[in-house]
Every structure is written in structure tokens, then in C-alpha cells.
Design an enzyme around this catalytic site. Structure first.
Site, short mmCIF file in Angstrom:
data_model
loop_
_atom_site.label_atom_id
_atom_site.label_comp_id
_atom_site.label_asym_id
_atom_site.label_seq_id
_atom_site.Cartn_x
_atom_site.Cartn_y
_atom_site.Cartn_z
N ASN A 415 0.90 -1.18 -0.03
CA ASN A 415 0.47 0.03 0.33
C ASN A 415 1.16 1.33 0.12
O ASN A 415 1.15 2.26 -1.22
CB ASN A 415 -0.75 -0.15 0.99
N ASP A 416 1.52 1.68 1.27
CA ASP A 416 2.37 2.53 0.58
C ASP A 416 3.71 2.60 0.39
O ASP A 416 4.01 4.08 0.14
CB ASP A 416 2.75 2.92 3.14
N VAL A 417 4.05 1.77 0.36
CA VAL A 417 5.40 1.92 -0.62
C VAL A 417 5.47 2.27 -2.38
O VAL A 417 6.29 2.14 -2.80
CB VAL A 417 6.37 0.52 -0.98
N VAL A 418 3.41 2.45 -2.68
CA VAL A 418 3.46 2.86 -3.47
C VAL A 418 2.20 4.09 -4.19
O VAL A 418 1.57 4.35 -4.97
CB VAL A 418 2.42 2.11 -4.80
N ALA A 456 0.41 2.44 6.90
CA ALA A 456 0.18 3.75 7.39
C ALA A 456 -1.08 4.60 8.15
O ALA A 456 -0.81 5.60 8.38
CB ALA A 456 1.59 4.67 7.08
#
Lengths: 492, 101
Positions: A415-418, A456
Site C-alpha cells: 500500500n504505502d510504498v506505492v 500507515a
């Protein structure tokens, strides 16, 4: 004579730790490095056992045996997906051990032989005891060790995804008060007299000292909990690295108390390397340590809702066979793995998918974000377990410039890394964190259980982009379905 | 408390910084786990304390420390090895998996 040999053995052990750590920082030599450090530890333990002061071998062997059995059990039985939690837990044990050793040293100094001397009316000037400096170091060791213990177990719980572990209003104030309390109790403990020398002589109760020490331990445990509670989930790896540094410092402090070089050298080594590792990770996420410790992500988690109820355009969802067709006719596919892949244990299925696509002549690679998963390097470990060759794993900085030429990106449980908000939305709590720019690819397929926010706790605008399609479901089941469709495609 | 210990502490800290200044992200987790196992050196302190006293309280606190430190050391090194095992070259890994099956 034997003392000299024991000290030399400690020197050998410390040298092996340095060499081992050095080797741990390169993939080719890492395993040998770890073994080297383990041999160093064995030498240290044997040296300690051979030192002439050992009085009660039965308890020692018993303690070593019990600890070994538990250690082996945990190390063998814990699934690879739960490595970060396990490392956090081990960290806590190490911190606790250091605090206990320092406490035991105080207990030892206050024991009856000294009292007997004073009872006999002798002065106890020459009796062994702890001076104020030593007592201060004991306090430091108990403080750092206890904070490491409780902090690590809060981190453990957070990594396990326990939702209840978050901050509460006014937490910072409470932390400051407890911190001041720790300092006050620590000062009372240190000034309560030179342990072992003064007490028997003056006849003052040494129980008072132990009481202060116990209070210091308890308050420090509370402080550890308060310090880690407000820190956002995505920052946990940094916290674990920091706690690792603390456990090293606790060991070094204990070494000062005992006057033991092996503990001082190794503790300093781990403390320094832990701090460096902490800094490297912060840089990878473009965040300052202060930022992490004050908990930026945690606050955001409460403000954003589950998604779908805002004025975003509706998401497009797709099916396994569409996804299969899309990838089978692509020239280049990039897979972005995340924690969802880890929980679903889908690494073997993903690898099978890659093999099938490659048979079709599709160029497939993995894009690895430095902090994907619950800990840096987490994805690499998982994919390596599924025998994904090393050269298919491409790091973020390398793949980002090529994203525009990628036909299909498959995001598996990340999720957060993209999240493009990190690049576009200055108000986002993750703004400035480097991400994998999957939104620049022609097509994006996101495998995800639901529209719930990621670790996050923030909304991801990627899901609402026109070139993004959502494929809902458990990652393992979904990938299996896609594999099935690909096989029928190939059979046809 | 001796100044020599403090000097050693400072020098060893510099060594620690030097040794780990450039690590690839791939190895962060194993490195953290490995250095964590090394911090279990407290096991030596636990042995010295638990083994060197007759005072019952001190001894049992020492033995408790010994158990915890041993878990950290044994578990830490084993789990690091288990993670690093995953990084071996591909052909070998495949051969071994087949061998086990």
C-alpha cells in the site's frame, strides 16, 4: 594466569564479533559472518565458565540449557513472515538480561559477608563495594535495559498488528512526567549511599537501596511502553533498530559495572552499529529520527477513514481472467510485493506466476522498496525462500526511471510504498517518502483484500487512478486464480 | 570505575560505525538480527554474576538473566542463519530442495 587467559579469550571473541559484523554487511559473506560471531560467542561463554569464580555449575548449566531450548524452539518454529516480531522479542530479552545482571551485581555487593564484618566491629574500608560512579552505571543499565524490554514488546505487539496499541491523548505529558520520575528515582538510588560499603558500616537499611532500584526498574518499564506506543506502525523497523542499539548500550553499561572488557567492546559495537542502521533506515524513508520518534504516522491513522466514503471517483475492479490476459500479452511486467504477500504466504504462487509469464516471453521483474513489508529486506528474504533469483529483484532507485516503459505493474499486498500521495500531496504524513512510481506504468493491477487503508493508515489515491484496476481477495487465492487462467490460456 | 574501560568503549563505538556504514537494504533485517545476537554478550556477565556468588538472591537474579540472555544468543544466531540461508545462489538452493523432498 587463568585470569589473563580468560581476558585474552574475551579479546578473541570481540575480534570475531567485529569481523562477523563486517561480513554481515555483504550478501555473499553474510552467513559466514554470522557463524563467525556465533563462534566468538561460544568462546566468550567457555571463557566465562572457565574463570575461577564459578561456584555453582548446576544452576549455570541448567540456565544455559533452558535458554537454549527456548531459543532453538523460537528460532525454528517461527514462520519467516514473523521474523521482525521475533527479532524485536529477542531484543527485549537481551535488554532484560542486562538490567538483571546489573541488579544482581548490586545484590551481591550487599550480601551478608560485609554485614558480618561490620557486626564484628571492624571498619569496612577495604571491603569490595560499588562506588557512586558504579552505582550510577548500574542505574543506567537498569534504565536502558528495562526500556529496551518493555519497548521491544510493545514493538512486537505492533508488528503483530495488534490494534489496541496506540497512543492516547496527553501521552506526551505523561511520558515527560514518568521520565522525570525515572531521573528522580535514579538520583535517589545513586545517592542512597555507596552500596555495600556504607550500608553495613552505618547500619542503614540496604532494603531502601533495593527499593529504589526496583522502583527505577518499574518506572523504566513504563517509560519504555510510553515511548513506543505513539510511534506509527510503518516506523516500527526504525524503532526495532533503535531498541537494538539500546540493548547494546545496556550490555556495555553492564560491562562497566562488572569491569568486563568483552561486554564493553561488544556492547559499544552493537550500540554504534544499531544507531547507524537506524540512520540508514530513516534515510531510506526520507524521515528524520526525531520525526519517527514523535510519531507522525500515528496521528494520521486516526484522521483518515476506511476509504470509499470520500468524494473520490469509484474504483475499477477487475477479475482474475482479465488480469491474466493483460499480463500474458504484455511485453514487460513488474511485480511490487508488500506485506500482504507475506501474510498470505503467496511467495511460491507468485513465483509460479512469474515462471508461466516468462514461458510466454514476458519480461518479468520485482521492484523492491527498501522498507516493503514490516522490516527492510523482509521481501528479499521471502522471495529468496521461494527461489526467486537474485537478479530479478530490482531496487527502487533503479526501477523508477524505467516505470514509464512498463506495461503492467502487479502490486501484491503493498500500500504505502506505492502511494503517490508521498510525491504529490504535501499535506500527507508520508509526503517526501520515496515510493515506487507504479502510477507511471501503462496499467496497474492491485491485489488487495479490501479498500482498507494500509499499515500507515492513509488513503491511497493510486487506487482511484484511471489506469488502476483492483483485484480484491486474499493474495494467495487471487494469484492461484490468475495462474489457473494463464494455464487455460496457454493450453488453448 | 576504570578510565581504560571508557577508552575501550569509545574506540569500539568508532569501530562499530566504520564496520556498518554501507549496508544494502536487503541485509538490514539479518544484520539487525545478527547484531542483536551479539548484544546477547550479556550472557558472559550473567555467567560471571550467577556463577560467582553464594548470595541466594543475587544468584537467582543472575540465573534469570542467564536464561534470557541465552534465549537471545541461541535464538538470535539461529534465526539469522535461517534468514541468510535464503540468500544462497539459486542452483544450489534448487538442488538442496530437491534433495530434501
Amino acid at each position: 594466569m587463568i585470569d589473563g587467559l580468560v581476558t585474552l579469550a574475551y579479546l578473541v571473541a570481540a575480534s570475531l564479533f567485529i569481523l562477523g559484523l563486517k561480513r554481515l554487511s555483504s550478501p555473499r559473506t553474510a552467513r559466514a559472518g554470522n557463524r563467525m560471531a556465533a563462534v566468538g560467542m561460544l568462546i566468550g561463554v567457555v571463557a566465562a565458565l572457565l574463570s575461577e569464580q564459578i561456584l555453582n555449575p548446576v544452576e549455570l548449566v541448567g540456565g544455559l540449557a533452558v535458554g537454549s531450548v527456548i531459543g532453538v524452539f523460537l528460532a525454528r518454529r517461527t514462520p519467516l513472515t514473523e521474523m521482525p516480531e521475533l527479532v524485536a522479542a529477542f531484543n527485549g530479552f537481551g535488554g532484560a538480561a542486562s538490567a538483571l545482571v546489573a541488579a544482581a551485581e548490586v545484590l551481591r555487593e550487599m550480601e551478608p559477608p560485609l554485614r558480618d564484618i561490620s557486626a564484628a566491629g571492624e571498619t569496612v574500608v577495604n571491603a569490595p563495594g560499588l562506588g557512586m560512579a558504579e552505582v550510577a552505571v548500574v542505574a543506567a543499565s537498569v534504565l536502558i535495559g528495562s526500556v529496551t524490554l518493555s519497548g521491544s514488546f510493545v514493538a512486537w505487539g505492533k508488528l503483530k498488528g495488534k490494534r489496541g496499541l496506540s497512543g492516547f491523548p496527553g501521552l506526551r505529558m505523561v511520558s515527560i512526567l514518568v521520565g522525570l520520575g525515572v531521573l528522580a528515582v535514579g538520583a535517589l538510588f545513586v545517592t542512597s549511599g555507596d552500596v555495600g560499603v556504607v550500608f553495613p558500616a552505618t547500619g542503614a537499611s540496604s532494603d531502601g537501596t533495593m527499593l529504589w532500584l526496583a522502583a527505577l526498574g518499574v518506572l523504566s518499564l513504563v517509560l519504555g511502553v510510553l515511548l513506543v506506543l505513539p510511534i506509527g506502525g510503518a516506523d516500527m523497523p526504525v524503532v526495532v533498530a533503535l531498541l537494538n542499539a539500546y540493548s547494546g548500550l545496556a550490555a556495555a553499561a553492564t560491562g562497566f559495572v562488572l569491569g568486563n572488557y568483552a561486554l564493553v567492546i561488544s556492547g559499544a559495537l552493537v550500540g554504534a552499529s544499531g544507531l547507524i542502521l537506524t540512520r540508514i533506515m530513516c534515510e531510506a524513508m526520507n524521515r528524520s529520527l526525531a520525526n519517527v520518534l514523535l510519531g507522525g504516522f500515528g496521528a494520521a491513522a486516526t484522521t483518515s477513514s476506511g476509504g470509499g466514503d470520500s468524494d473520490q471517483p469509484p474504483v475499477q475492479s477487475t477479475t482474475a481472467d482479465d488480469a491474466a490476459v493483460m499480463m500474458a500479452y504484455a511485453g514487460r511486467v513488474v511485480i511490487v510485493p508488500g506485506y500482504g504477500l507475506a501474510v498470505a504466504q503467496a511467495q511460491h504462487e507468485v513465483r509460479e506466476l512469474v515462471d508461466l509469464l516468462q514461458k510466454e516471453g514476458v519480461e518479468v521483474s520485482f521492484a523492491i522498496h527498501p522498507v516493503a513489508g514490516r522490516m527492510p529486506g523482509h521481501m528479499n528474504v521471502l522471495l529468496a525462500e521461494a527461489n526467486v533469483p537474485y537478479d530479478q529483484l530490482i531496487e527502487m532507485d533503479e526501477i523508477n526511471p524505467e516505470m514509464g516503459q512498463v506495461d503492467v505493474v502487479l502490486v501484491v499486498g503493498a500500500n504505502d510504498v506505492v502511494n503517490p500521495a508521498a510525491r504529490e500531496d504535501e499535506t500527507s504524513p508520508i509526503y517526501g517518502m520515496p515510493i515506487i512510481n507504479v502510477d507511471e506504468a501503462q496499467q496497474v493491477i492491485v491485489l488487495k483484500r479490501s479498500m482498507r487503508t494500509g499499515y500507515a493508515g492513509i488513503e491511497n489515491p493510486l487506487f482511484f487512478k484511471p489506469n488502476t484496476q483492483m483485484l480484491f481477495g486474499d493474495a494467495k487465492e487471487t494469484v492461484k486464480a490468475v495462474i489457473g487462467e494463464l494455464k487455460t490460456l496457454q493450453a488453448a | 570505575m576504570s578510565l581504560a574501560l571508557f577508552i575501550v568503549f569509545v574506540l569500539a563505538s568508532f569501530v562499530g560505525v566504520e564496520v556498518i556504514s554501507k549496508v544494502p537494504a536487503t541485509l538490514h533485517t539479518p544484520l539487525m538480527s545478527g547484531s542483536n545476537a551479539i548484544s546477547g554478550i550479556t550472557i558472559v556477565g550473567a555467567l560471571v554474576v550467577a556463577g560467582g556468588v553464594e548470595a541466594p538472591w543475587a544468584k537467582w537474579v543472575g540465573v534469570a538473566a542467564l536464561v534470557l540472555a541465552t534465549i537471545n544468543v541461541v535464538g538470535g544466531f539461529l534465526v539469522t542463519d535461517r534468514m541468510l540461508e535464503m540468500f544462497k545462489p539459486r542452483e544450489k538452493a534448487v538442488a538442496e530442495t530437491n534433495g530434501r523432498a
